[in-house]
Design a protein around this motif. Structure first.
Motif, PDB file in Angstrom:
ATOM      1  N   ASN A   4     -33.256  47.546  -9.689  1.00 15.15           N
ATOM      2  CA  ASN A   4     -34.677  47.809  -9.965  1.00 15.15           C
ATOM      3  C   ASN A   4     -34.946  47.842 -11.465  1.00 15.15           C
ATOM      4  O   ASN A   4     -35.955  47.311 -11.939  1.00 15.15           O
ATOM      5  CB  ASN A   4     -35.123  49.113  -9.315  1.00 15.15           C
ATOM      6  CG  ASN A   4     -35.122  49.035  -7.805  1.00 15.15           C
ATOM      7  OD1 ASN A   4     -35.170  47.947  -7.230  1.00 15.15           O
ATOM      8  ND2 ASN A   4     -35.046  50.176  -7.157  1.00 15.15           N
ATOM      9  N   LEU A   5     -34.059  48.482 -12.215  1.00 13.02           N
ATOM     10  CA  LEU A   5     -34.214  48.509 -13.672  1.00 13.02           C
ATOM     11  C   LEU A   5     -34.141  47.102 -14.245  1.00 13.02           C
ATOM     12  O   LEU A   5     -34.910  46.736 -15.131  1.00 13.02           O
ATOM     13  CB  LEU A   5     -33.131  49.383 -14.306  1.00 13.02           C
ATOM     14  CG  LEU A   5     -33.300  50.887 -14.161  1.00 13.02           C
ATOM     15  CD1 LEU A   5     -32.059  51.603 -14.644  1.00 13.02           C
ATOM     16  CD2 LEU A   5     -34.520  51.367 -14.917  1.00 13.02           C
ATOM     17  N   PRO A  14     -37.977  42.565 -22.809  1.00 17.15           N
ATOM     18  CA  PRO A  14     -37.515  43.236 -24.034  1.00 17.15           C
ATOM     19  C   PRO A  14     -36.401  42.415 -24.690  1.00 17.15           C
ATOM     20  O   PRO A  14     -35.795  41.569 -24.046  1.00 17.15           O
ATOM     21  CB  PRO A  14     -36.964  44.564 -23.521  1.00 17.15           C
ATOM     22  CG  PRO A  14     -36.455  44.234 -22.163  1.00 17.15           C
ATOM     23  CD  PRO A  14     -37.431  43.222 -21.622  1.00 17.15           C
ATOM     24  N   PRO A  15     -36.112  42.666 -25.956  1.00 18.21           N
ATOM     25  CA  PRO A  15     -34.998  41.971 -26.609  1.00 18.21           C
ATOM     26  C   PRO A  15     -33.683  42.272 -25.886  1.00 18.21           C
ATOM     27  O   PRO A  15     -33.487  43.374 -25.363  1.00 18.21           O
ATOM     28  CB  PRO A  15     -34.972  42.560 -28.025  1.00 18.21           C
ATOM     29  CG  PRO A  15     -36.300  43.212 -28.209  1.00 18.21           C
ATOM     30  CD  PRO A  15     -36.798  43.581 -26.847  1.00 18.21           C
ATOM     31  N   ASP A  16     -32.783  41.295 -25.854  1.00 20.82           N
ATOM     32  CA  ASP A  16     -31.517  41.446 -25.135  1.00 20.82           C
ATOM     33  C   ASP A  16     -30.701  42.628 -25.639  1.00 20.82           C
ATOM     34  O   ASP A  16     -30.085  43.340 -24.857  1.00 20.82           O
ATOM     35  CB  ASP A  16     -30.686  40.169 -25.225  1.00 20.82           C
ATOM     36  CG  ASP A  16     -31.237  39.068 -24.344  1.00 20.82           C
ATOM     37  OD1 ASP A  16     -32.015  39.380 -23.416  1.00 20.82           O
ATOM     38  OD2 ASP A  16     -30.879  37.898 -24.572  1.00 20.82           O
ATOM     39  N   ARG A  21     -28.333  47.854 -24.666  1.00 22.19           N
ATOM     40  CA  ARG A  21     -28.071  49.224 -25.130  1.00 22.19           C
ATOM     41  C   ARG A  21     -28.588  50.259 -24.134  1.00 22.19           C
ATOM     42  O   ARG A  21     -27.910  51.220 -23.799  1.00 22.19           O
ATOM     43  CB  ARG A  21     -28.692  49.436 -26.498  1.00 22.19           C
ATOM     44  CG  ARG A  21     -28.258  50.733 -27.157  1.00 22.19           C
ATOM     45  CD  ARG A  21     -28.804  50.827 -28.534  1.00 22.19           C
ATOM     46  NE  ARG A  21     -30.092  50.124 -28.560  1.00 22.19           N
ATOM     47  CZ  ARG A  21     -30.980  50.214 -29.517  1.00 22.19           C
ATOM     48  NH1 ARG A  21     -30.740  50.948 -30.543  1.00 22.19           N
ATOM     49  NH2 ARG A  21     -32.115  49.572 -29.461  1.00 22.19           N
ATOM     50  N   LEU A  22     -29.800  50.064 -23.650  1.00 26.76           N
ATOM     51  CA  LEU A  22     -30.389  51.035 -22.728  1.00 26.76           C
ATOM     52  C   LEU A  22     -29.709  51.048 -21.367  1.00 26.76           C
ATOM     53  O   LEU A  22     -29.469  52.103 -20.793  1.00 26.76           O
ATOM     54  CB  LEU A  22     -31.888  50.760 -22.556  1.00 26.76           C
ATOM     55  CG  LEU A  22     -32.753  51.026 -23.773  1.00 26.76           C
ATOM     56  CD1 LEU A  22     -34.179  50.589 -23.510  1.00 26.76           C
ATOM     57  CD2 LEU A  22     -32.704  52.494 -24.158  1.00 26.76           C
ATOM     58  N   GLY A  26     -26.994  53.734 -21.531  1.00 25.45           N
ATOM     59  CA  GLY A  26     -27.903  54.774 -21.057  1.00 25.45           C
ATOM     60  C   GLY A  26     -27.792  54.970 -19.562  1.00 25.45           C
ATOM     61  O   GLY A  26     -27.113  55.872 -19.083  1.00 25.45           O
ATOM     62  N   ALA A  27     -28.445  54.094 -18.812  1.00 31.26           N
ATOM     63  CA  ALA A  27     -28.542  54.261 -17.361  1.00 31.26           C
ATOM     64  C   ALA A  27     -27.190  54.187 -16.670  1.00 31.26           C
ATOM     65  O   ALA A  27     -26.853  55.033 -15.837  1.00 31.26           O
ATOM     66  CB  ALA A  27     -29.492  53.209 -16.786  1.00 31.26           C
ATOM     67  N   VAL A  28     -26.395  53.195 -17.010  1.00 27.24           N
ATOM     68  CA  VAL A  28     -25.106  53.032 -16.328  1.00 27.24           C
ATOM     69  C   VAL A  28     -24.167  54.188 -16.658  1.00 27.24           C
ATOM     70  O   VAL A  28     -23.510  54.740 -15.769  1.00 27.24           O
ATOM     71  CB  VAL A  28     -24.471  51.664 -16.675  1.00 27.24           C
ATOM     72  CG1 VAL A  28     -23.055  51.575 -16.143  1.00 27.24           C
ATOM     73  CG2 VAL A  28     -25.319  50.541 -16.111  1.00 27.24           C
TER      74      VAL A  28
END
Length: 84
Positions: A4-5, A14-16, A21-22, A26-28
């Motif tokens: 979903n993300l 968004p830029p690769d 990074r996010l 972040g999420a993972v």
């Protein structure tokens, strides 16, 4: 959740490097550190033929790497004699 993300991020362009990074850091990482599987979660089993094929590839790679004299650590390929 990661799918979903991914759909949301890729749809908004968004830029690769920001995406990477996010998502990766972040999420993972958050899911890895806070979520653990439950008995109800589906287990993914590797088919026997796939495991055997992977073992064969690994043994062949170990042979090629060890042929010029490089020391290979780990499980020994049965065809290669043990050096002393």
């Amino acid at each position: 959740m990661p799918r979903n993300l991914d759909v949301e991020f890729r749809g908004n362009g968004p830029p690769d490097e920001l995406y990477s990074r996010l998502i990766r850091n972040g999420a993972v990482m958050h899911m890895k550190n806070t979520c653990s599987p439950t008995p109800a979660d589906v287990r993914i089993a590797t088919p026997r033929r796939a495991a055997e094929a992977a073992a064969g590839c690994g043994a062949a790679a170990a042979q090629r790497i060890g042929a010029p004299g490089v020391r290979v650590l780990g499980h020994r390929c049965p065809k290669r004699p043990r050096r002393r």
